[in-house]
Design an enzyme around this catalytic site. Structure first.
Site, mmCIF file in Angstrom:
data_model
loop_
_atom_site.group_PDB
_atom_site.id
_atom_site.type_symbol
_atom_site.label_atom_id
_atom_site.label_comp_id
_atom_site.label_asym_id
_atom_site.label_seq_id
_atom_site.Cartn_x
_atom_site.Cartn_y
_atom_site.Cartn_z
ATOM 1 N N TYR A 27 0.752 -1.188 0.266
ATOM 2 C CA TYR A 27 -0.020 0.162 -0.081
ATOM 3 C C TYR A 27 0.824 0.832 -0.338
ATOM 4 O O TYR A 27 1.668 1.519 0.976
ATOM 5 C CB TYR A 27 -1.005 -0.743 0.939
ATOM 6 C CG TYR A 27 -1.774 0.848 1.280
ATOM 7 C CD1 TYR A 27 -3.485 0.490 0.967
ATOM 8 C CD2 TYR A 27 -2.038 2.304 1.766
ATOM 9 C CE1 TYR A 27 -4.025 1.542 0.560
ATOM 10 C CE2 TYR A 27 -2.892 3.247 1.513
ATOM 11 C CZ TYR A 27 -4.286 3.097 1.235
ATOM 12 O OH TYR A 27 -4.989 3.792 1.017
ATOM 13 N N TYR A 54 -10.655 -1.765 6.151
ATOM 14 C CA TYR A 54 -9.741 -0.726 6.284
ATOM 15 C C TYR A 54 -9.697 -0.322 8.156
ATOM 16 O O TYR A 54 -8.987 0.543 7.756
ATOM 17 C CB TYR A 54 -11.056 0.447 5.926
ATOM 18 C CG TYR A 54 -10.897 1.104 4.099
ATOM 19 C CD1 TYR A 54 -9.602 0.046 3.436
ATOM 20 C CD2 TYR A 54 -11.664 1.274 2.828
ATOM 21 C CE1 TYR A 54 -10.235 -0.257 1.882
ATOM 22 C CE2 TYR A 54 -11.659 1.709 2.205
ATOM 23 C CZ TYR A 54 -11.091 0.830 1.674
ATOM 24 O OH TYR A 54 -11.240 0.601 0.031
#
Length: 407
Positions: free
Chosen positions: A276, A368
């Site tokens: 990420y 998340y």
């Protein structure tokens, strides 16, 4: 600047075909983009715009590649040697008619003499979208730094590539933030792992087994060998730094979640899937941006809170494939903190590993609210940081255990 003989080089955002169209429209020659006296008379079908039948003959309105739309011409079927474009034209027409009939299959009559303007307009938009997505796919694969391919697919709507997204392979630090800090030496192992390999020097165990699969529990950090280490590129402790080994597809979801990512290959349990990345900003700046993103219904902020809450990764404008990975309350990816060429505990790299076997064609998701081994549920998140106290975004993951909100 007077007396300066240098030159400014500005990257052109227009496609080659667009530049060629401008040259042909203005009757200009430009050898560097292939517009010469000879090529001014070359014609290649870019896409088909419309259809009609006159005196028993079928004609298609042709958009010529590298020519402006004002140069479109009607051509008989026998002049067209573009079976794939004809196939796309027919499929797009049938798709539009099926949607008009609320998704019911519709038998298209072969004796139609002309298309309705709305159908022709949809076919042109679909053709332009197909070209735009192909160009975007090529751009993504030019910019990536790993061997696996990136594909793009939209069979749902007319949405094209995101207009304000820039592909990067590693963190993009905001001014004043240094993401390369603290590495001056590496291990001396001839065959990692040895007693003084990088993980043990940091006080942790090697993260990978002999099959290069993750063997540590969530919450523990990963210390990989770095650029100063004696070991070579085949070292078993170099996994995340090599980039994703799997071909992935950015696709348009059909349930209102925008873009998503699916794997084109089977992924085994505890395998590294992707990193990420995004723009590294301060937590104060993240709070300001978070208010804006909440109003837009977007979620791209990832707090780097392994050791402190000083920094956040913002993948809204700058990122890689992970920018498009959707949330799930029952994800198949798990977050791990990784340290390679930077030992600053405030700035770990974020790696996503598979939590189970993932089949080819399956969508990739992560939670998340997941930070290492800590699951920040809606109840526990309230007192942790100001960034957790923003407008709540409704979750659409569809999992049986869905919490109802993304944050």
């Amino acid at each position: 600047m007077e007396g300066w003989r240098g030159a400014w080089y500005v990257p052109c955002l227009a496609s080659l075909e667009t530049l060629q169209e401008l040259c042909r429209k203005e009757n200009l020659r430009c050898k560097s983009i292939g517009i010469t006296n000879r090529s001014l008379k070359s014609y290649e079908v870019e896409y088909l715009c419309d259809y009609k039948v006159e005196e028993g003959k079928a004609y298609y309105l042709v958009k010529w590649k590298g020519w402006p739309e004002s140069s479109n011409t009607w051509e008989p079927r026998k002049h067209l040697n573009c079976p794939l474009l004809l196939q796309n034209f027919l499929r797009d027409k049938n798709e539009y008619l099926s949607r008009v009939r609320e998704g019911k299959a519709l038998k298209v009559r072969n004796h139609v003499k002309a298309l309705k303007p709305a159908i022709a307009d949809y076919i042109v938009k679909k053709a332009k979208q197909r070209i735009a997505l192909q160009r975007w796919k090529e751009e993504l694969n030019r910019k990536k730094n790993h061997k696996a391919m990136i594909l793009v697919e939209n069979t749902v709507d007319l949405e094209g590539p995101p207009l304000d997204f820039y592909y990067i392979n590693e963190y993009k630090p905001a001014p004043g933030i240094n993401v390369l800090n603290g590495i001056t030496t590496g291990c001396e192992c001839a065959d990692c792992p040895a007693e003084k390999c990088c993980p043990k020097e940091a006080g942790f165990i090697l993260a990978y087994n002999k099959r290069k699969k993750l063997k540590i529990q969530p919450g523990l950090p990963i210390y990989e060998c770095n650029s100063y280490c004696r070991c070579g590129p085949d070292c078993p402790n170099r996994i995340v730094q090599k980039g994703t080994p799997y071909s992935l597809c950015i696709f348009r979801t059909n349930n209102g979640r925008g873009w998503g990512v699916k794997t084109l290959q089977k992924i085994k349990t505890n395998s590294f899937v992707m990193e990420y990345v995004g723009e590294v900003i301060t937590s104060e700046e993240a709070e300001r941006r978070g208010q804006l993103y909440d109003n837009q219904g977007n979620t791209y902020l990832f707090d780097l809170d392994y050791d402190s809450d000083e920094f956040t990764v913002d993948a809204a404008r700058y990122g890689n494939v992970s920018h498009f990975v959707n949330h799930s309350c029952d994800p198949n990816l798990q977050v791990f903190n990784v340290f390679i060429d930077n030992l600053d505990l405030r700035l770990p790299r974020i790696a996503l590993f598979s939590t189970r076997t993932i089949k080819a064609g399956e969508e990739l998701t992560f939670d998340y609210q997941m930070k290492g081994s800590i699951d920040l549920t809606s109840d526990s998140a309230e007192g942790l940081s100001p960034s957790k106290k923003r407008i709540r975004t409704v979750c659409k993951c569809g999992a049986v255990c869905c919490r109802g909100y993304l944050n």
